[in-house]
Scaffold this motif. Structure first.
Motif, PDB file in Angstrom:
ATOM      1  N   LEU A 284       0.832  -1.202   0.000  1.00  0.00           N
ATOM      2  CA  LEU A 284       0.000   0.000   0.000  1.00  0.00           C
ATOM      3  C   LEU A 284       0.866   1.252   0.000  1.00  0.00           C
ATOM      4  CD1 LEU A 284      -2.819  -1.016   2.533  1.00  0.00           C
ATOM      5  CD2 LEU A 284      -2.991  -0.874   0.035  1.00  0.00           C
ATOM      6  N   GLY A 285       2.087   1.118   0.518  1.00  0.00           N
ATOM      7  CA  GLY A 285       3.034   2.231   0.518  1.00  0.00           C
ATOM      8  C   GLY A 285       3.832   2.336  -0.767  1.00  0.00           C
ATOM      9  N   TYR A 286       3.558   1.443  -1.713  1.00  0.00           N
ATOM     10  CA  TYR A 286       4.239   1.443  -3.018  1.00  0.00           C
ATOM     11  C   TYR A 286       3.160   1.437  -4.104  1.00  0.00           C
ATOM     12  CZ  TYR A 286       8.362   0.119  -0.295  1.00  0.00           C
ATOM     13  OH  TYR A 286       9.399   0.086   0.616  1.00  0.00           O
ATOM     14  N   PRO A 287       2.524   2.577  -4.357  1.00  0.00           N
ATOM     15  CA  PRO A 287       1.321   2.624  -5.199  1.00  0.00           C
ATOM     16  C   PRO A 287       1.519   2.225  -6.653  1.00  0.00           C
ATOM     17  CG  PRO A 287       2.104   4.837  -4.670  1.00  0.00           C
ATOM     18  CD  PRO A 287       2.884   3.902  -3.811  1.00  0.00           C
ATOM     19  N   GLN A 288       2.767   2.180  -7.139  1.00  0.00           N
ATOM     20  CA  GLN A 288       3.003   1.780  -8.528  1.00  0.00           C
ATOM     21  C   GLN A 288       3.263   0.286  -8.674  1.00  0.00           C
ATOM     22  OE1 GLN A 288       5.605   4.496 -10.917  1.00  0.00           O
ATOM     23  NE2 GLN A 288       5.853   5.598  -8.978  1.00  0.00           N
ATOM     24  N   MET A 289       3.355  -0.423  -7.543  1.00  0.00           N
ATOM     25  CA  MET A 289       3.648  -1.850  -7.575  1.00  0.00           C
ATOM     26  C   MET A 289       2.359  -2.669  -7.601  1.00  0.00           C
ATOM     27  SD  MET A 289       6.889  -2.652  -5.116  1.00  0.00           S
ATOM     28  CE  MET A 289       8.547  -2.154  -5.578  1.00  0.00           C
ATOM     29  N   GLY A 290       2.492  -3.922  -8.026  1.00  0.00           N
ATOM     30  CA  GLY A 290       1.378  -4.855  -8.011  1.00  0.00           C
ATOM     31  C   GLY A 290       1.828  -6.196  -7.474  1.00  0.00           C
ATOM     32  N   LEU A 291       0.852  -7.001  -7.045  1.00  0.00           N
ATOM     33  CA  LEU A 291       1.144  -8.319  -6.473  1.00  0.00           C
ATOM     34  C   LEU A 291       0.272  -9.360  -7.157  1.00  0.00           C
ATOM     35  CD1 LEU A 291       2.397 -10.219  -4.346  1.00  0.00           C
ATOM     36  CD2 LEU A 291       0.583  -9.487  -2.766  1.00  0.00           C
ATOM     37  N   SER A 292       0.910 -10.379  -7.712  1.00  0.00           N
ATOM     38  CA  SER A 292       0.208 -11.540  -8.249  1.00  0.00           C
ATOM     39  C   SER A 292       0.625 -12.769  -7.447  1.00  0.00           C
ATOM     40  CB  SER A 292       0.527 -11.747  -9.734  1.00  0.00           C
ATOM     41  OG  SER A 292      -0.004 -10.700 -10.516  1.00  0.00           O
ATOM     42  N   LEU A 293      -0.227 -13.783  -7.467  1.00  0.00           N
ATOM     43  CA  LEU A 293       0.032 -15.029  -6.742  1.00  0.00           C
ATOM     44  C   LEU A 293       0.027 -16.179  -7.740  1.00  0.00           C
ATOM     45  CD1 LEU A 293      -2.393 -14.445  -3.715  1.00  0.00           C
ATOM     46  CD2 LEU A 293      -0.001 -13.716  -3.944  1.00  0.00           C
ATOM     47  N   ALA A 294       0.810 -17.200  -7.436  1.00  0.00           N
ATOM     48  CA  ALA A 294       0.904 -18.342  -8.354  1.00  0.00           C
ATOM     49  C   ALA A 294       1.046 -19.637  -7.571  1.00  0.00           C
ATOM     50  CB  ALA A 294       2.094 -18.160  -9.300  1.00  0.00           C
ATOM     51  N   THR A 295       0.664 -20.707  -8.219  1.00  0.00           N
ATOM     52  CA  THR A 295       0.859 -22.045  -7.661  1.00  0.00           C
ATOM     53  C   THR A 295       1.230 -22.975  -8.811  1.00  0.00           C
ATOM     54  OG1 THR A 295      -0.155 -23.863  -6.417  1.00  0.00           O
ATOM     55  CG2 THR A 295      -1.606 -22.605  -7.861  1.00  0.00           C
ATOM     56  N   THR A 296       2.046 -23.970  -8.529  1.00  0.00           N
ATOM     57  CA  THR A 296       2.450 -24.904  -9.576  1.00  0.00           C
ATOM     58  C   THR A 296       2.458 -26.325  -9.042  1.00  0.00           C
ATOM     59  OG1 THR A 296       4.098 -25.401 -11.279  1.00  0.00           O
ATOM     60  CG2 THR A 296       4.947 -24.744  -9.121  1.00  0.00           C
TER      61      THR A 296
ATOM     62  N   HIS B 282      22.168 -28.455  -9.638  1.00  0.00           N
ATOM     63  CA  HIS B 282      21.744 -29.517 -10.553  1.00  0.00           C
ATOM     64  C   HIS B 282      20.310 -29.901 -10.212  1.00  0.00           C
ATOM     65  CE1 HIS B 282      22.453 -33.798 -12.403  1.00  0.00           C
ATOM     66  NE2 HIS B 282      21.501 -33.110 -13.021  1.00  0.00           N
ATOM     67  N   ILE B 283      19.399 -29.628 -11.154  1.00  0.00           N
ATOM     68  CA  ILE B 283      18.005 -29.984 -10.919  1.00  0.00           C
ATOM     69  C   ILE B 283      17.485 -30.815 -12.089  1.00  0.00           C
ATOM     70  CG2 ILE B 283      17.576 -27.923  -9.538  1.00  0.00           C
ATOM     71  CD1 ILE B 283      15.610 -27.648 -12.427  1.00  0.00           C
ATOM     72  N   ALA B 284      16.460 -31.601 -11.781  1.00  0.00           N
ATOM     73  CA  ALA B 284      15.802 -32.407 -12.804  1.00  0.00           C
ATOM     74  C   ALA B 284      14.317 -32.077 -12.823  1.00  0.00           C
ATOM     75  CB  ALA B 284      16.013 -33.890 -12.525  1.00  0.00           C
ATOM     76  N   HIS B 285      13.769 -31.984 -14.021  1.00  0.00           N
ATOM     77  CA  HIS B 285      12.328 -31.792 -14.187  1.00  0.00           C
ATOM     78  C   HIS B 285      11.683 -33.168 -14.080  1.00  0.00           C
ATOM     79  CE1 HIS B 285       8.870 -29.935 -16.807  1.00  0.00           C
ATOM     80  NE2 HIS B 285       8.528 -30.119 -15.539  1.00  0.00           N
ATOM     81  N   THR B 286      10.958 -33.429 -13.003  1.00  0.00           N
ATOM     82  CA  THR B 286      10.472 -34.780 -12.709  1.00  0.00           C
ATOM     83  C   THR B 286       8.986 -34.974 -12.957  1.00  0.00           C
ATOM     84  OG1 THR B 286      10.156 -34.159 -10.381  1.00  0.00           O
ATOM     85  CG2 THR B 286      12.273 -35.165 -10.979  1.00  0.00           C
ATOM     86  N   GLY B 287       8.234 -33.896 -13.180  1.00  0.00           N
ATOM     87  CA  GLY B 287       6.810 -34.069 -13.374  1.00  0.00           C
ATOM     88  C   GLY B 287       6.181 -32.908 -14.103  1.00  0.00           C
ATOM     89  N   ILE B 288       5.335 -33.231 -15.095  1.00  0.00           N
ATOM     90  CA  ILE B 288       4.607 -32.198 -15.827  1.00  0.00           C
ATOM     91  C   ILE B 288       3.361 -31.847 -15.029  1.00  0.00           C
ATOM     92  CG2 ILE B 288       3.340 -31.684 -17.945  1.00  0.00           C
ATOM     93  CD1 ILE B 288       5.187 -33.673 -19.374  1.00  0.00           C
ATOM     94  N   GLY B 289       3.200 -30.597 -14.736  1.00  0.00           N
ATOM     95  CA  GLY B 289       2.046 -30.162 -13.957  1.00  0.00           C
ATOM     96  C   GLY B 289       1.517 -28.848 -14.478  1.00  0.00           C
ATOM     97  N   GLN B 290       0.539 -28.319 -13.788  1.00  0.00           N
ATOM     98  CA  GLN B 290      -0.067 -27.047 -14.172  1.00  0.00           C
ATOM     99  C   GLN B 290       0.449 -25.918 -13.293  1.00  0.00           C
ATOM    100  OE1 GLN B 290      -4.317 -27.877 -13.883  1.00  0.00           O
ATOM    101  NE2 GLN B 290      -4.423 -28.120 -16.102  1.00  0.00           N
ATOM    102  N   THR B 291       0.570 -24.742 -13.892  1.00  0.00           N
ATOM    103  CA  THR B 291       0.927 -23.529 -13.159  1.00  0.00           C
ATOM    104  C   THR B 291      -0.191 -22.516 -13.362  1.00  0.00           C
ATOM    105  OG1 THR B 291       3.295 -23.936 -13.455  1.00  0.00           O
ATOM    106  CG2 THR B 291       2.623 -21.686 -12.884  1.00  0.00           C
ATOM    107  N   ILE B 292      -0.682 -21.960 -12.267  1.00  0.00           N
ATOM    108  CA  ILE B 292      -1.771 -20.991 -12.322  1.00  0.00           C
ATOM    109  C   ILE B 292      -1.289 -19.683 -11.702  1.00  0.00           C
ATOM    110  CG2 ILE B 292      -4.118 -20.458 -11.532  1.00  0.00           C
ATOM    111  CD1 ILE B 292      -4.635 -23.477 -11.453  1.00  0.00           C
ATOM    112  N   ILE B 293      -1.537 -18.586 -12.397  1.00  0.00           N
ATOM    113  CA  ILE B 293      -1.119 -17.254 -11.946  1.00  0.00           C
ATOM    114  C   ILE B 293      -2.338 -16.344 -11.976  1.00  0.00           C
ATOM    115  CG2 ILE B 293       0.561 -15.387 -12.260  1.00  0.00           C
ATOM    116  CD1 ILE B 293       2.063 -17.294 -14.217  1.00  0.00           C
ATOM    117  N   GLY B 294      -2.428 -15.419 -11.029  1.00  0.00           N
ATOM    118  CA  GLY B 294      -3.540 -14.481 -11.029  1.00  0.00           C
ATOM    119  C   GLY B 294      -3.237 -13.232 -10.222  1.00  0.00           C
ATOM    120  N   HIS B 295      -3.941 -12.169 -10.526  1.00  0.00           N
ATOM    121  CA  HIS B 295      -3.736 -10.889  -9.844  1.00  0.00           C
ATOM    122  C   HIS B 295      -4.350 -10.905  -8.453  1.00  0.00           C
ATOM    123  CE1 HIS B 295      -3.221  -6.584  -9.337  1.00  0.00           C
ATOM    124  NE2 HIS B 295      -4.491  -6.496  -8.956  1.00  0.00           N
TER     125      HIS B 295
END
Length: 318
Positions: free
Chosen positions: A126-138, A149-162
């Motif tokens: 609220l003190g940064y009026p030009q900024m925005g916040l979105s939330l996501a889950t995957t 070193h990482i491995a991609h082990t599973g195909i899943g869905q990613t959801i993002i929203g304001h």
């Protein structure tokens, strides 16, 4: 050409996975390379050149050398978007360090298990009026076998929203949805996050407490416990003005149990490796919101106390 600058902070499994997916987008879509700058940011203070090893979903391995930014890098002030991929309990401290260094119009995306940090952050912004916040889950799967070193082990869905503040610019939204496989924009992001929270509440603490793989929870002996956990989550969600349906949540939980039957949940792994868990932002969030609304949540409170005891045992002298 407008240049878009995206930072991914948190070089754990998911943070590195997202960075690699953005790199693949740049490789496969050369015109974007002139208008997109994507940077991995560690929680270390200084920047370093690092060799990253990535094993993709088809078991193909590749290595790339990149500059991993430190939190004190002046480049952070140039970011249009920063995707925060740290543990839920790390978010508050990280934001305290980052906010003074971000551009006044930088957009923040939180991506972590559980819920809770978004409430404090929205108040701060609220003190940064030009900024925005979105939330996501995957539900993408990633495993870190070594620090870089990482491995991609599973195909899943990613959801993002304001969630709050200034909305994410459409061109950057398009880039995110193109870079991350099976990603979608969700106008009712809290509903999506609550559904993920129900799954986490039903699976993570039980697998950690009973020391079992996800698939074992399909056994009859766990049905009553899982049913009560889900029912409590739905009641608390309704008090928070989020409507969830019992049958749909029940089917979703058991679908995830089946699809991830051989997986060890993140909370199971945290307990096994004697790391702090995210229980305060999973079962603990249900307990906190239940207390706020004066709703009894016995099953979730039991899970909260179980995991707290396991964490306390890890800290006590042997």
């Amino acid at each position: 050409m407008t240049r878009h600058r995206i930072g991914i902070i948190g070089a754990g499994a998911i943070g590195q996975l997202l960075f690699q997916q953005f790199q693949q987008l740049l490789t496969n879509t050369p015109p974007l390379a002139n208008g997109l700058w994507v940077q991995l940011i560690s929680r270390e203070p200084e920047s370093v050149q690092q060799s990253l090893c990535f094993t993709d979903i088809n078991q193909h391995e590749q290595q790339t050398v990149v500059d991993v930014l430190g939190q004190h890098s002046p480049e952070i002030a140039k970011l249009d978007v920063i995707i925060v991929c740290v543990k839920a309990y790390q978010v508050d401290d990280l934001i305290n360090e980052l906010l003074p260094n971000l551009a006044p119009n930088c957009h923040i995306i939180l991506l972590h298990n559980g819920m809770g940090p978004h409430i404090n952050l929205a108040q701060r912004l609220l003190g940064y009026p030009q900024m925005g916040l979105s939330l996501a889950t995957t539900s993408q799967g990633a495993l870190r076998s070594a620090k870089w070193h990482i491995a991609h082990t599973g195909i899943g869905q990613t959801i993002i929203g304001h969630y709050s503040g200034i909305t994410l610019k459409q061109p950057i939204k398009n880039i995110l949805l193109k870079a991350i496989p099976n990603a979608s924009w969700h106008d009712q992001i809290l509903s999506a996050l609550w559904q993920k929270l129900v799954i986490n509440c039903a699976i993570n603490p039980l697998t950690a407490f009973y020391q079992c793989r996800n698939g074992q929870l399909a056994n009859d002996e766990y049905k009553a416990e899982i049913k009560q956990i889900i029912a409590e989550c739905i009641t608390v969600a309704a008090a928070d003005n989020v409507e969830l349906e019992m049958l749909a949540c029940h089917e979703l939980v058991y679908k995830v149990i089946a699809l991830t039957s051989n997986n060890l949940s993140s909370m199971y792994q945290d307990i096994y490796h004697q790391r702090q868990t995210e229980i305060d932002y999973i079962s603990g969030y249900i307990v906190a919101r239940g207390t706020h609304h004066q709703i009894a949540v016995k099953a979730n409170n039991i899970n909260l106390q179980r995991i707290k005891r396991l964490e306390a045992q890890q800290k006590s002298p042997s």
